[in-house]
Scaffold this active site. Structure first.
Site, PDB file in Angstrom:
ATOM      1  N   HIS A 139      68.915  24.333  68.994  1.00 33.35           N
ATOM      2  CA  HIS A 139      67.748  23.468  69.206  1.00 33.35           C
ATOM      3  C   HIS A 139      67.012  23.216  67.884  1.00 33.35           C
ATOM      4  O   HIS A 139      65.798  23.419  67.782  1.00 33.35           O
ATOM      5  CB  HIS A 139      66.794  24.086  70.226  1.00 33.35           C
ATOM      6  CG  HIS A 139      65.980  23.053  70.966  1.00 33.35           C
ATOM      7  ND1 HIS A 139      65.666  23.156  72.297  1.00 33.35           N
ATOM      8  CD2 HIS A 139      65.422  21.889  70.542  1.00 33.35           C
ATOM      9  CE1 HIS A 139      64.932  22.114  72.671  1.00 33.35           C
ATOM     10  NE2 HIS A 139      64.768  21.324  71.624  1.00 33.35           N
ATOM     11  N   GLU A 179      67.606  28.743  77.076  1.00 31.93           N
ATOM     12  CA  GLU A 179      67.427  28.939  75.635  1.00 31.93           C
ATOM     13  C   GLU A 179      66.511  30.128  75.385  1.00 31.93           C
ATOM     14  O   GLU A 179      65.478  30.253  76.058  1.00 31.93           O
ATOM     15  CB  GLU A 179      66.843  27.672  74.994  1.00 31.93           C
ATOM     16  CG  GLU A 179      67.760  26.471  75.087  1.00 31.93           C
ATOM     17  CD  GLU A 179      67.199  25.228  74.405  1.00 31.93           C
ATOM     18  OE1 GLU A 179      66.118  25.326  73.774  1.00 31.93           O
ATOM     19  OE2 GLU A 179      67.831  24.168  74.486  1.00 31.93           O
ATOM     20  N   GLY A 227      65.565  18.632  65.949  1.00 32.32           N
ATOM     21  CA  GLY A 227      64.221  18.129  65.685  1.00 32.32           C
ATOM     22  C   GLY A 227      63.436  19.096  64.833  1.00 32.32           C
ATOM     23  O   GLY A 227      63.751  19.356  63.693  1.00 32.32           O
ATOM     24  N   ARG A 258      67.906  17.172  76.512  1.00 34.58           N
ATOM     25  CA  ARG A 258      67.590  18.390  77.244  1.00 34.58           C
ATOM     26  C   ARG A 258      68.874  18.954  77.844  1.00 34.58           C
ATOM     27  O   ARG A 258      69.716  18.208  78.356  1.00 34.58           O
ATOM     28  CB  ARG A 258      66.556  18.121  78.354  1.00 34.58           C
ATOM     29  CG  ARG A 258      65.134  17.984  77.835  1.00 34.58           C
ATOM     30  CD  ARG A 258      64.631  19.306  77.258  1.00 34.58           C
ATOM     31  NE  ARG A 258      63.258  19.260  76.760  1.00 34.58           N
ATOM     32  CZ  ARG A 258      62.935  19.044  75.494  1.00 34.58           C
ATOM     33  NH1 ARG A 258      63.891  18.815  74.603  1.00 34.58           N
ATOM     34  NH2 ARG A 258      61.673  19.056  75.122  1.00 34.58           N
ATOM     35  N   VAL A 274      71.297  15.898  72.415  1.00 33.47           N
ATOM     36  CA  VAL A 274      70.118  16.343  71.667  1.00 33.47           C
ATOM     37  C   VAL A 274      68.852  16.191  72.495  1.00 33.47           C
ATOM     38  O   VAL A 274      67.754  16.354  71.984  1.00 33.47           O
ATOM     39  CB  VAL A 274      69.962  15.545  70.350  1.00 33.47           C
ATOM     40  CG1 VAL A 274      71.100  15.834  69.394  1.00 33.47           C
ATOM     41  CG2 VAL A 274      69.863  14.042  70.638  1.00 33.47           C
TER      42      VAL A 274
END
Length: 319
Positions: free
Chosen positions: A278, A259, A281, A230, A228
């Site tokens: 992603h 990404e 968060g 990079r 989680v």
């Protein structure tokens, strides 16, 4: 003092928090949803809260950029700031809870074979019990003991793992939920004794490909990996090879080297690889948004009083 609030998710509750802090700091605040909305009379603002990447690159008047993210690797290029003395702060402390819950969720998803059951139900089929694993008695290694790693450790402890080991560069962390703290230089010794490897590292030259092909090979058969931090920290091809060969039981990646993940990436079809775009968060939880704004407001008051700011990024380290 002119302050730009650049956000499309700020609600009335958070706006009131910012207005109160701005009044105490003696600041004139404007709210915009995109950099293109910044009016001419605020092009000389000295403070910006949000992901104002282009503004930071072009504005020599900007003295403090408070980004809403925890990671700041996208601001580490030489031309990221027109004002080389601009202070950069991040939102460390805002995302620990939401990302820790994500790690727990995907870990249980993989270990309890919930993907198998769910896919069966989508086809209207009754599934039968599958071999499962548990967080209880698992040997968990957490690579990265910042806010995210510590928030995860607090929650993982309740599942009664066999061991819960934190790994960081310095080997120093006082979080009581870890059984022990080890240095990154000891990682090769830890991996063969790891059932679940959780990665929550910042994107820096030191962390690039830290989970290399050689280190993936050190993990025991049937181990799981969750990243989680990079995407640059993982050798994606090596991970895919290990999953396809059946060496690793599963991996959950929320971050990737490129990404969005390209449509032709082999990762989309890799066996036992669980992809989330992603989203571990972000500011989709009210708690995360409140905490993010609260951190900024506290710093804004400090800035107005000429006091040192919290969460200042060391650009030499990248975090």
């Amino acid at each position: 003092m002119k302050v730009i609030i650049l956000s499309s998710v700020i609600k009335e509750k958070q706006r009131e928090m910012i207005d109160d802090a701005a009044a105490e700091a003696g600041a004139n605040v404007i709210y915009v949803k995109s950099e293109s909305e910044i009016p001419e009379d605020f092009k000389d603002a000295e403070v910006l809260y949000g992901l104002g990447v282009n503004f930071a690159r072009t504005s020599k008047s900007l003295k403090w950029l408070s980004v809403t993210s925890a990671g700041v690797d996208y601001l580490m290029q030489p031309d990221s700031f027109a004002n080389k003395d601009c202070i950069l702060t991040n939102a460390t402390g805002a995302y620990g809870l939401t990302i820790a819950e994500h790690i727990i969720a995907v870990s249980l998803f993989m270990m309890r074979k919930l993907d198998y059951t769910y896919r069966k139900t989508l086809r209207g089929e009754w599934s039968y019990p599958q071999p499962q694993k548990s967080l209880k008695d698992s040997r968990i290694t957490v690579l990265g003991t910042g806010d995210i790693g510590c928030c995860f450790a607090k929650r993982a402890k309740a599942f009664e793992p066999a061991s819960l080991i934190g790994v960081c560069r310095s080997g120093k962390c006082t979080d009581p939920n870890f059984d022990s703290i080890r240095q990154v230089s000891e990682l090769d010794e830890l991996l063969p004794e790891t059932d679940l490897l959780v990665m929550s590292l910042p994107g820096t030259p030191e962390t690039e490909n830290i989970l290399s092909r050689e280190r993936i090979a050190l993990l025991p058969e049937g181990a799981y990996v969750v990243n989680v931090g990079r995407g640059s920290a993982v050798d994606e091809d090596a991970l895919a090879d290990s999953l396809e060969a059946g060496k690793l039981a599963g991996a959950a990646l929320d971050v990737f080297k490129t990404e969005p993940l390209p449509k032709d990436s082999r990762l989309w079809n890799t066996k036992n690889l669980y992809i989330t775009p992603h989203v571990a968060g972000n500011q989709t939880l009210e708690h995360t948004l409140d905490t993010n704004v609260k951190l900024f407001c506290e710093n804004l008051v400090r800035y107005g009083k000429g006091l040192p700011l919290e969460n200042v990024i060391d650009r030499n380290k990248g975090y």
